[in-house]
Design a protein around this motif. Sequence first.
Motif, PDB file in Angstrom:
ATOM      1  N   PHE A 133      -6.159  -1.131   0.192  1.00 17.05           N
ATOM      2  CA  PHE A 133      -7.107  -2.199  -0.068  1.00 17.05           C
ATOM      3  C   PHE A 133      -8.127  -2.238   1.062  1.00 17.05           C
ATOM      4  CE2 PHE A 133      -3.426  -4.243  -2.311  1.00 17.05           C
ATOM      5  CZ  PHE A 133      -4.015  -4.312  -3.565  1.00 17.05           C
ATOM      6  N   SER A 134      -9.355  -2.578   0.719  1.00 16.53           N
ATOM      7  CA  SER A 134     -10.362  -2.819   1.748  1.00 16.53           C
ATOM      8  C   SER A 134     -10.172  -4.238   2.284  1.00 16.53           C
ATOM      9  CB  SER A 134     -11.768  -2.674   1.158  1.00 16.53           C
ATOM     10  OG  SER A 134     -12.032  -3.750   0.260  1.00 16.53           O
ATOM     11  N   GLY A 171      -5.359  -6.845  -8.483  1.00 17.73           N
ATOM     12  CA  GLY A 171      -5.911  -5.839  -7.585  1.00 17.73           C
ATOM     13  C   GLY A 171      -5.110  -4.557  -7.590  1.00 17.73           C
ATOM     14  N   LYS A 192     -12.407  -6.486   2.384  1.00 14.18           N
ATOM     15  CA  LYS A 192     -13.084  -7.364   1.425  1.00 14.18           C
ATOM     16  C   LYS A 192     -12.156  -7.701   0.261  1.00 14.18           C
ATOM     17  CE  LYS A 192     -17.352  -7.760  -1.197  1.00 14.18           C
ATOM     18  NZ  LYS A 192     -18.615  -7.128  -1.554  1.00 14.18           N
ATOM     19  N   GLU A 193     -11.453  -6.702  -0.246  1.00 15.55           N
ATOM     20  CA  GLU A 193     -10.516  -6.939  -1.345  1.00 15.55           C
ATOM     21  C   GLU A 193      -9.407  -7.891  -0.910  1.00 15.55           C
ATOM     22  OE1 GLU A 193     -10.466  -2.878  -3.954  1.00 15.55           O
ATOM     23  OE2 GLU A 193      -9.660  -2.761  -1.918  1.00 15.55           O
ATOM     24  N   ASP A 198      -4.010 -12.748  -8.207  1.00 16.74           N
ATOM     25  CA  ASP A 198      -5.147 -11.925  -7.777  1.00 16.74           C
ATOM     26  C   ASP A 198      -4.669 -10.607  -7.164  1.00 16.74           C
ATOM     27  OD1 ASP A 198      -6.864 -13.969  -8.560  1.00 16.74           O
ATOM     28  OD2 ASP A 198      -7.295 -14.639  -6.514  1.00 16.74           O
ATOM     29  N   ASP A 209      -5.608  -2.816 -11.005  1.00 16.49           N
ATOM     30  CA  ASP A 209      -6.929  -2.192 -11.087  1.00 16.49           C
ATOM     31  C   ASP A 209      -6.978  -0.867 -10.319  1.00 16.49           C
ATOM     32  OD1 ASP A 209      -7.839  -4.287 -12.643  1.00 16.49           O
ATOM     33  OD2 ASP A 209      -8.978  -5.239 -11.023  1.00 16.49           O
ATOM     34  N   LYS A 210      -6.292  -0.807  -9.185  1.00 19.68           N
ATOM     35  CA  LYS A 210      -6.328   0.400  -8.350  1.00 19.68           C
ATOM     36  C   LYS A 210      -5.387   1.488  -8.827  1.00 19.68           C
ATOM     37  CE  LYS A 210      -7.995  -0.934  -3.866  1.00 19.68           C
ATOM     38  NZ  LYS A 210      -9.050   0.060  -3.852  1.00 19.68           N
ATOM     39  N   GLU A 251       0.823  -1.207   0.000  1.00 17.78           N
ATOM     40  CA  GLU A 251       0.000   0.000   0.000  1.00 17.78           C
ATOM     41  C   GLU A 251       0.861   1.262   0.000  1.00 17.78           C
ATOM     42  OE1 GLU A 251      -4.117  -1.620   2.045  1.00 17.78           O
ATOM     43  OE2 GLU A 251      -2.618  -0.700   3.343  1.00 17.78           O
ATOM     44  N   SER A 310     -10.408 -11.420  -0.781  1.00 14.40           N
ATOM     45  CA  SER A 310     -10.758 -12.026  -2.072  1.00 14.40           C
ATOM     46  C   SER A 310      -9.528 -12.551  -2.816  1.00 14.40           C
ATOM     47  CB  SER A 310     -11.498 -11.018  -2.949  1.00 14.40           C
ATOM     48  OG  SER A 310     -10.612 -10.041  -3.458  1.00 14.40           O
ATOM     49  N   PHE A 311      -8.334 -12.110  -2.421  1.00 13.82           N
ATOM     50  CA  PHE A 311      -7.122 -12.537  -3.115  1.00 13.82           C
ATOM     51  C   PHE A 311      -6.770 -13.966  -2.729  1.00 13.82           C
ATOM     52  CE2 PHE A 311      -5.723  -7.839  -2.789  1.00 13.82           C
ATOM     53  CZ  PHE A 311      -6.491  -7.496  -3.891  1.00 13.82           C
TER      54      PHE A 311
END
Length: 77
Positions: A54-55, A71, A57-58, A67, A74-75, A47, A61-62
Motif C-alpha cells: 500500500f502507498s 483496498g 496515501k492509500e 475500506d 482492489d490490489k 502486505e 484513506s482507510f
Amino acid sequence: MTTKERLNAIFCEVFDDETIEIRSEMTANDVDGWDSLSHINLVVAIEAKFKMKFSQKELQSFKNIGDLLKGIEDKTR
C-alpha cells in the motif's frame, strides 16, 4: 478462504487474540491493543500475506476495516 477470512486470521495473529471477528465498520478503537506499533505490524503482515504494498496515501484513506478490505481486494484482482 475468502479475503475477509484471511484478513481476520491476520488480525488474530497480530493481536494474539483468536476471538477477534472483524466487521466492515470496525476501527482501531474497536480492537484492544491496536496502537501505532501494532498498526505497523498489521500493515506489514497484510502486505506480506497478500503479497502487495500500500502507498502512504492509500493507508491514510482507510477509515475502517471495510475500506482496508476493499483496498486489498482492489490490489489483488
